[in-house]
Scaffold this motif. Structure first.
Motif, mmCIF file in Angstrom:
data_model
loop_
_atom_site.group_PDB
_atom_site.id
_atom_site.type_symbol
_atom_site.label_atom_id
_atom_site.label_comp_id
_atom_site.label_asym_id
_atom_site.label_seq_id
_atom_site.Cartn_x
_atom_site.Cartn_y
_atom_site.Cartn_z
ATOM 1 N N LEU A 69 33.258 2.457 -62.292
ATOM 2 C CA LEU A 69 32.311 1.421 -61.888
ATOM 3 C C LEU A 69 32.992 0.066 -61.724
ATOM 4 C CD1 LEU A 69 29.267 2.344 -64.178
ATOM 5 C CD2 LEU A 69 29.438 2.654 -61.697
ATOM 6 N N ALA A 70 34.039 -0.168 -62.526
ATOM 7 C CA ALA A 70 34.756 -1.448 -62.472
ATOM 8 C C ALA A 70 35.891 -1.452 -61.457
ATOM 9 C CB ALA A 70 35.304 -1.786 -63.858
ATOM 10 N N GLY A 71 36.133 -0.309 -60.820
ATOM 11 C CA GLY A 71 37.219 -0.225 -59.856
ATOM 12 C C GLY A 71 38.584 -0.058 -60.482
ATOM 13 N N LEU A 72 38.619 0.491 -61.695
ATOM 14 C CA LEU A 72 39.874 0.709 -62.412
ATOM 15 C C LEU A 72 40.194 2.201 -62.485
ATOM 16 C CD1 LEU A 72 39.153 -1.712 -65.385
ATOM 17 C CD2 LEU A 72 40.847 -2.106 -63.578
ATOM 18 N N LYS A 73 41.460 2.543 -62.341
ATOM 19 C CA LYS A 73 41.889 3.920 -62.583
ATOM 20 C C LYS A 73 41.866 4.175 -64.081
ATOM 21 C CE LYS A 73 44.988 3.885 -58.577
ATOM 22 N NZ LYS A 73 46.410 3.995 -58.129
ATOM 23 N N THR A 74 41.678 5.424 -64.474
ATOM 24 C CA THR A 74 41.641 5.740 -65.904
ATOM 25 C C THR A 74 42.551 6.920 -66.223
ATOM 26 O OG1 THR A 74 39.675 7.139 -65.559
ATOM 27 C CG2 THR A 74 39.298 4.858 -66.262
ATOM 28 N N VAL A 75 43.185 6.830 -67.389
ATOM 29 C CA VAL A 75 44.045 7.902 -67.899
ATOM 30 C C VAL A 75 43.594 8.225 -69.315
ATOM 31 C CG1 VAL A 75 46.386 8.596 -68.533
ATOM 32 C CG2 VAL A 75 46.009 7.162 -66.498
ATOM 33 N N GLY A 76 43.343 9.492 -69.587
ATOM 34 C CA GLY A 76 42.972 9.923 -70.921
ATOM 35 C C GLY A 76 44.093 10.704 -71.573
ATOM 36 N N VAL A 77 44.570 10.228 -72.715
ATOM 37 C CA VAL A 77 45.554 10.978 -73.510
ATOM 38 C C VAL A 77 44.734 11.890 -74.423
ATOM 39 C CG1 VAL A 77 47.463 10.853 -75.140
ATOM 40 C CG2 VAL A 77 47.171 9.056 -73.403
ATOM 41 N N ILE A 78 44.798 13.194 -74.154
ATOM 42 C CA ILE A 78 43.895 14.154 -74.778
ATOM 43 C C ILE A 78 44.617 14.976 -75.850
ATOM 44 C CG2 ILE A 78 42.258 16.027 -74.378
ATOM 45 C CD1 ILE A 78 41.549 13.386 -72.960
ATOM 46 N N ARG A 79 44.023 15.046 -77.031
ATOM 47 C CA ARG A 79 44.578 15.827 -78.135
ATOM 48 C C ARG A 79 44.437 17.317 -77.835
ATOM 49 N NH1 ARG A 79 41.532 13.930 -81.767
ATOM 50 N NH2 ARG A 79 39.986 15.590 -81.734
ATOM 51 N N GLY A 80 45.574 18.037 -77.826
ATOM 52 C CA GLY A 80 45.550 19.481 -77.599
ATOM 53 C C GLY A 80 46.269 19.866 -76.326
ATOM 54 N N GLU A 81 47.586 20.104 -76.401
ATOM 55 C CA GLU A 81 48.367 20.408 -75.208
ATOM 56 C C GLU A 81 47.968 21.742 -74.588
ATOM 57 O OE1 GLU A 81 52.467 20.667 -76.278
ATOM 58 O OE2 GLU A 81 52.093 21.909 -78.042
ATOM 59 N N GLU A 82 47.337 22.616 -75.359
ATOM 60 C CA GLU A 82 46.916 23.913 -74.824
ATOM 61 C C GLU A 82 45.841 23.769 -73.747
ATOM 62 O OE1 GLU A 82 44.095 22.954 -78.118
ATOM 63 O OE2 GLU A 82 46.250 22.812 -77.821
ATOM 64 N N LEU A 83 45.161 22.619 -73.736
ATOM 65 C CA LEU A 83 44.101 22.400 -72.753
ATOM 66 C C LEU A 83 44.658 22.159 -71.350
ATOM 67 C CD1 LEU A 83 41.898 20.024 -74.918
ATOM 68 C CD2 LEU A 83 41.236 22.309 -74.162
ATOM 69 N N ALA A 84 45.929 21.812 -71.257
ATOM 70 C CA ALA A 84 46.515 21.496 -69.957
ATOM 71 C C ALA A 84 46.415 22.676 -69.001
ATOM 72 C CB ALA A 84 47.972 21.063 -70.128
ATOM 73 N N ALA A 85 46.613 23.886 -69.521
ATOM 74 C CA ALA A 85 46.600 25.082 -68.676
ATOM 75 C C ALA A 85 45.209 25.404 -68.167
ATOM 76 C CB ALA A 85 47.176 26.273 -69.453
ATOM 77 N N ASN A 86 44.199 25.125 -69.001
ATOM 78 C CA ASN A 86 42.842 25.478 -68.589
ATOM 79 C C ASN A 86 41.813 24.704 -69.395
ATOM 80 O OD1 ASN A 86 40.608 26.708 -67.508
ATOM 81 N ND2 ASN A 86 40.762 28.534 -68.802
ATOM 82 N N TYR A 87 41.258 23.683 -68.782
ATOM 83 C CA TYR A 87 40.160 22.970 -69.415
ATOM 84 C C TYR A 87 38.863 23.141 -68.631
ATOM 85 C CZ TYR A 87 41.231 19.333 -65.950
ATOM 86 O OH TYR A 87 41.472 18.647 -64.791
ATOM 87 N N LYS A 88 38.872 24.057 -67.670
ATOM 88 C CA LYS A 88 37.653 24.345 -66.928
ATOM 89 C C LYS A 88 36.621 24.924 -67.889
ATOM 90 C CE LYS A 88 39.710 23.128 -63.163
ATOM 91 N NZ LYS A 88 39.430 21.819 -62.553
#
Length: 295
Positions: A69-88
């Motif tokens: 809404l503010a026109g800013l890009k966002t990056v989330g550092v997410i706990r749990g590297e296993e989620l990278a393969a499949n967070y669907k």
């Protein structure tokens, strides 16, 4: 403001402040915490918001929308590297991604470095011109925003009650509270360690933190709490979130029954939002053959 006397059936005055209605996706305390941080990022002409959270984090979801809404890009550092393969199938992360957030999935061990200066510097180097938000969004600007939850209309209450995670919302409420008021924090986690966070932002001591109704710890619930949420929804039409507000309201009602609040007390409870997490929680409940939260 929702009056709860009929539900509780006592001589106490109990009201629920509907902070969850501030915004459909950036609601409750997340709206308050992000308000001045977003303004600061824009003032600094930053282009990216970087923040931290778990797979079902309300803060991650809200930051994605607020940034968009503010026109800013966002990056989330997410706990749990296993989620990278499949967070669907993870409703929170899919929603955040649909609102433009990109992810950095890290191990639980590396996630503990989220306040380490060298680690934060490496993120700033990787994402130039970024504004760093801590886990849960708690910082001085967030406290300023949370202090605005209380207004002069709330001055008649003797007790102000809130759920507690990182402690930022509690700190803001304590800072804004009147001398005659006691702020009661119902911890969603085991322990009352958040007092150290409150002490960073205010010298007031008119508060107490209790973990009697944390139901075993963060994001842990059982069939008793689900029944309570469903009955509350049926009686009032108000949906509670299972991680924070439901535990707080369950605790308030139990504490009234136990006589922990003096008779004729005027009690204000804060609904801090977080409803986006219900979908993910229902999936967990289904796997455990526990009842579902009615929406």
């Amino acid at each position: 403001m929702l009056r709860l006397e009929n539900l509780i059936g006592t001589q106490y005055t109990v009201a629920l402040k509907r902070e969850d209605m501030l915004h459909p996706f950036v609601s409750g305390n997340k709206f308050r915490k992000l308000k001045y941080n977003i303004a600061e990022a824009l003032d600094r002409k930053n282009e990216i918001l970087i923040t931290f959270g778990g797979a079902y984090s309300n803060h991650i979801s809200a930051t994605a929308v607020a940034g968009k809404l503010a026109g800013l890009k966002t990056v989330g550092v997410i706990r749990g590297e296993e989620l990278a393969a499949n967070y669907k199938g993870n409703a929170t992360l899919e929603f955040a991604k649909s609102n433009g957030m990109t992810f950095e999935f890290v191990s639980r061990e590396d996630y503990k470095m989220k306040e380490d200066k060298a680690y934060l510097a490496s993120l700033s180097e990787k994402y130039p011109n970024a504004y760093l938000l801590p886990e849960g969004g708690t910082n001085t600007l967030a406290i300023q925003g949370c202090a605005e939850i209380l207004t002069e209309d709330d001055a008649d209450f003797d007790y102000v009650c809130t759920a507690v995670g990182t402690g930022g919302t509690l700190a803001g409420l304590v800072a804004a509270s009147k001398a005659h008021q006691t702020v009661v924090g119902y911890s969603a986690l085991k322990g009352t360690f958040q007092a150290t966070e409150v002490e960073k932002y205010t010298q007031k001591t008119n508060y107490v933190i209790k973990d009697d109704y944390c139901f075993g710890g963060y994001a842990k619930i059982d069939s008793q709490l689900v029944r309570f949420m469903n009955e509350f929804k049926q009686e009032t039409g108000v949906l509670l979130d299972p991680v924070y507000t439901a535990k707080m309201l369950f605790g308030i009602i139990e504490d009234i029954k136990l006589g922990h609040f003096p008779e004729n007390s005027r009690i204000l409870a804060i609904h801090t939002g977080g409803l986006q997490g219900i979908s993910g929680m229902n999936k967990k409940l289904k796997k455990k053959n526990l009842p579902q939260i009615h929406t």
